[in-house]
Design an enzyme around this catalytic site. Structure first.
Site, PDB file in Angstrom:
ATOM      1  N   CYS A 170      40.032  37.815  36.372  1.00 55.65           N
ATOM      2  CA  CYS A 170      40.939  38.533  37.283  1.00 55.65           C
ATOM      3  C   CYS A 170      40.096  39.306  38.285  1.00 55.65           C
ATOM      4  O   CYS A 170      39.021  39.802  37.934  1.00 55.65           O
ATOM      5  CB  CYS A 170      41.805  39.510  36.459  1.00 55.65           C
ATOM      6  SG  CYS A 170      43.147  40.265  37.402  1.00 55.65           S
ATOM      7  N   CYS A 213      48.750  41.581  24.259  1.00 50.93           N
ATOM      8  CA  CYS A 213      48.667  41.924  25.690  1.00 50.93           C
ATOM      9  C   CYS A 213      47.332  42.563  26.016  1.00 50.93           C
ATOM     10  O   CYS A 213      46.922  43.509  25.348  1.00 50.93           O
ATOM     11  CB  CYS A 213      49.697  42.990  26.060  1.00 50.93           C
ATOM     12  SG  CYS A 213      51.364  42.491  25.882  1.00 50.93           S
TER      13      CYS A 213
HETATM   14  N1  SAH Z   1      48.019  40.529  35.802  1.00 55.96           N
HETATM   15  C1  SAH Z   1      49.385  40.648  35.502  1.00 55.96           C
HETATM   16  C2  SAH Z   1      49.817  39.874  34.280  1.00 55.96           C
HETATM   17  C3  SAH Z   1      48.916  39.882  33.078  1.00 55.96           C
HETATM   18  S1  SAH Z   1      48.772  41.316  32.101  1.00 55.96           S
HETATM   19  C4  SAH Z   1      49.757  42.096  35.370  1.00 55.96           C
HETATM   20  O1  SAH Z   1      48.881  42.943  35.318  1.00 55.96           O
HETATM   21  O2  SAH Z   1      50.956  42.381  35.357  1.00 55.96           O
HETATM   22  C5  SAH Z   1      50.236  41.384  31.107  1.00 55.96           C
HETATM   23  C6  SAH Z   1      50.621  42.822  30.707  1.00 55.96           C
HETATM   24  O3  SAH Z   1      49.766  43.355  29.677  1.00 55.96           O
HETATM   25  C7  SAH Z   1      50.521  43.793  31.857  1.00 55.96           C
HETATM   26  O4  SAH Z   1      51.622  44.663  31.896  1.00 55.96           O
HETATM   27  C8  SAH Z   1      49.273  44.528  31.527  1.00 55.96           C
HETATM   28  O5  SAH Z   1      49.211  45.746  32.210  1.00 55.96           O
HETATM   29  C9  SAH Z   1      49.379  44.667  30.039  1.00 55.96           C
HETATM   30  N2  SAH Z   1      48.123  45.026  29.387  1.00 55.96           N
HETATM   31  C10 SAH Z   1      46.877  44.798  29.830  1.00 55.96           C
HETATM   32  N3  SAH Z   1      45.969  45.282  28.935  1.00 55.96           N
HETATM   33  C11 SAH Z   1      46.655  45.810  27.921  1.00 55.96           C
HETATM   34  C12 SAH Z   1      46.266  46.428  26.671  1.00 55.96           C
HETATM   35  N4  SAH Z   1      45.005  46.548  26.334  1.00 55.96           N
HETATM   36  N5  SAH Z   1      47.239  46.839  25.853  1.00 55.96           N
HETATM   37  C13 SAH Z   1      48.551  46.654  26.177  1.00 55.96           C
HETATM   38  N6  SAH Z   1      48.967  46.068  27.319  1.00 55.96           N
HETATM   39  C14 SAH Z   1      48.036  45.655  28.181  1.00 55.96           C
HETATM   40 FE1  SF4 Z   2      44.273  41.705  35.921  1.00 54.93          FE
HETATM   41 FE2  SF4 Z   2      44.555  42.772  33.498  1.00 54.93          FE
HETATM   42 FE3  SF4 Z   2      45.103  44.238  35.655  1.00 54.93          FE
HETATM   43 FE4  SF4 Z   2      46.751  42.231  34.959  1.00 54.93          FE
HETATM   44  S1  SF4 Z   2      46.355  44.085  33.783  1.00 54.93           S
HETATM   45  S2  SF4 Z   2      45.968  42.690  37.009  1.00 54.93           S
HETATM   46  S3  SF4 Z   2      45.235  40.758  34.146  1.00 54.93           S
HETATM   47  S4  SF4 Z   2      43.085  43.415  35.109  1.00 54.93           S
END
Ligand code: SAH
Ligand code: SF4
Length: 421
Positions: free
Chosen positions: A154, A392
């Site tokens: 990403c 997630c």
């Molecule tokens: N890039 C997109 C989709 C992928 S992330 C976005 O950011 O929306 C999918 C979801 O998981 C997003 O809401 C992101 O913020 C959340 N997420 C990322 N890291 C996480 C973590 N360590 N614990 C819980 N949710 C997380």
């Molecule tokens: Fe990229 Fe993770 Fe942010 Fe989604 S939450 S935009 S996958 S860095």
């Protein structure tokens, strides 16, 4: 404890064994077909053009396209030789020119809670190296959700997200995005078997993959065209037949593309909000520095087709002592006023080296109650597949990082695309 299946040796059930055979055949055909363009993920027009290119006469194009579409997306075949009602010489011409092979499954893991994670490898494309990505299946009562990746790595660097620590390697192509759905359905036995008469449509009921969320690796709105093409194939009613109401695209907030996504893709929208003040959101979700909260929320208000029956999901990761106070909950309710919304509270999923802790459960419940009493549905997302690093924000592949020069070029082209859009 996670279960890792060795595709060659495991014999979990007869159907899984049969599927393992299929996967081995697929892997072989991947090698054979690595250099050939894939027919997966093309629109009907694209498929028609591919057929015309191998000499299918104009007057047969519609019928042949329909046949192929059915084999690819209703029956789920991954080898032209399985297309029983297509003449042998045409099957051969197609096999010589194109591929319909699945990506290679590097590993398949099953969590104690039934969540499955696949690491998939896509073959080299031209000068680009092979890449690996992750796809996750989450079975729940009455439905099954497939979490699909849109990019390898990403460009964004959200501080709580594991994928954010992996630089962008490249965007996935439509065949690679659709390929994730096909692999999941193969491995789950979610295509009708060979006894199903040709022409039958897979029932939309009783299937294992009922929902798709673009919430795997990557920012789907930075790979707009490929995601759009892939989702058009996924939602085609004579193929994979996933209703657009059951497809959700999650974005960290690429404001200029949100309205366009609503108009051109028409799927459900989720916003990774995570903070209710610009100062904190700038830190957690750095794209906020470019598109601050006020602009993001305006884009949400203008999202086409919003109603109480079609709400935006706001995702809110619960970080202990960072964004989880009742004052935050109050501000959340205030800033969302007027937007048909549902608030999905996500307990933070830790990963090696992460700097946050998940909020205490009591605090998550207090936060949820406040938001709920203000009139918003506020489900707390049960962490799934943590034991196999499938939850997630835990996804990260080992694909080689893009060289700096390639990345700069890709980002420059993305920025000019955005400016044009
Ligand atoms: N890039 C997109 C989709 C992928 S992330 C976005 O950011 O929306 C999918 C979801 O998981 C997003 O809401 C992101 O913020 C959340 N997420 C990322 N890291 C996480 C973590 N360590 N614990 C819980 N949710 C997380
Ligand atoms: Fe990229 Fe993770 Fe942010 Fe989604 S939450 S935009 S996958 S860095």
């Amino acid at each position: 404890m996670a279960v890792s299946i060795d595709l060659a040796n495991s014999r979990p059930t007869p159907s899984a064994a049969a599927l393992a055979g299929q996967a081995a055949a697929n892997a072989a055909s991947v090698q054979a077909g690595a250099e050939k363009p894939s027919l997966i993920g093309l629109s009907r027009e694209g498929l028609g053009a591919a057929l015309a290119a191998v000499g299918v006469p104009e007057k047969q194009l519609r019928m042949r396209t329909q046949q192929l579409w059915h084999w690819l997306y209703v029956r789920g075949v991954s080898d032209f030789s399985q297309m029983a009602n297509v003449a042998k010489d045409l099957r051969q011409k197609l096999a010589d020119a194109y591929s319909i092979a699945r990506p290679e499954i590097v590993t398949e893991q099953i969590s104690v809670d039934g969540t499955r994670k696949w690491v998939l490898r896509f073959p080299a494309k031209g000068a680009a190296r092979p890449v690996e990505i992750e796809t996750v299946y989450i079975p729940e009562e009455g439905r099954g959700t497939l979490c699909v990746s849109s990019q390898v790595g990403c460009t964004l660097t959200c501080t709580f997200c594991h994928t954010g620590t992996q630089r962008l390697v490249r965007n996935l192509t439509p065949d690679e995005i659709v390929g994730q759905i096909l692999i999941a359905r193969d491995r789950l036995g979610d295509f009708p078997d060979a006894a199903t008469p040709a022409g039958a449509i897979v029932p939309s009921e009783g299937r294992l993959v009922t929902n798709v969320v673009m919430m795997g690796m990557g920012e789907p709105l930075y790979n707009f065209d490929s995601v759009k093409e892939a989702l058009a194939v996924a939602s085609d009613g004579e193929g994979l037949s996933l209703s657009k109401r059951r497809i959700t695209l999650s974005t960290s907030g690429v404001v200029p593309m949100i309205g366009k996504a609503g108009e051109e893709m028409g799927v459900m929208l989720a916003i990774s909000l995570h903070a209710v003040r610009d100062e904190l959101r700038d830190e957690l979700v750095p794209i906020n520095r470019k598109y601050p909260l006020a602009e993001l929320l305006d884009a949400c208000r203008a999202y086409p087709g919003l109603s109480n029956a079609k709400r935006i999901t706001f995702e809110y990761v619960m970080l202990k002592g960072v964004n989880d106070s009742l004052a935050d909950a109050k501000e959340l309710v205030r800033i969302l006023r007027g937007i048909p919304a549902k608030i999905n509270l996500i307990p933070f999923n830790p990963w090696p080296g992460s700097r946050y802790e998940c909020s205490d459960w009591d605090q998550i419940e207090r936060f949820a109650d406040y938001v709920n009493q203000a009139g918003y549905a506020s489900p707390i997302r049960t962490p799934r597949g943590r034991d196999i690093f499938a939850a997630c924000g835990q996804l990260k592949s080992e694909s080689e990082r893009m060289r700096k020069k390639e990345r700069t070029e890709l980002e420059a082209s993305r920025i000019s695309e955005l400016a044009a859009g």
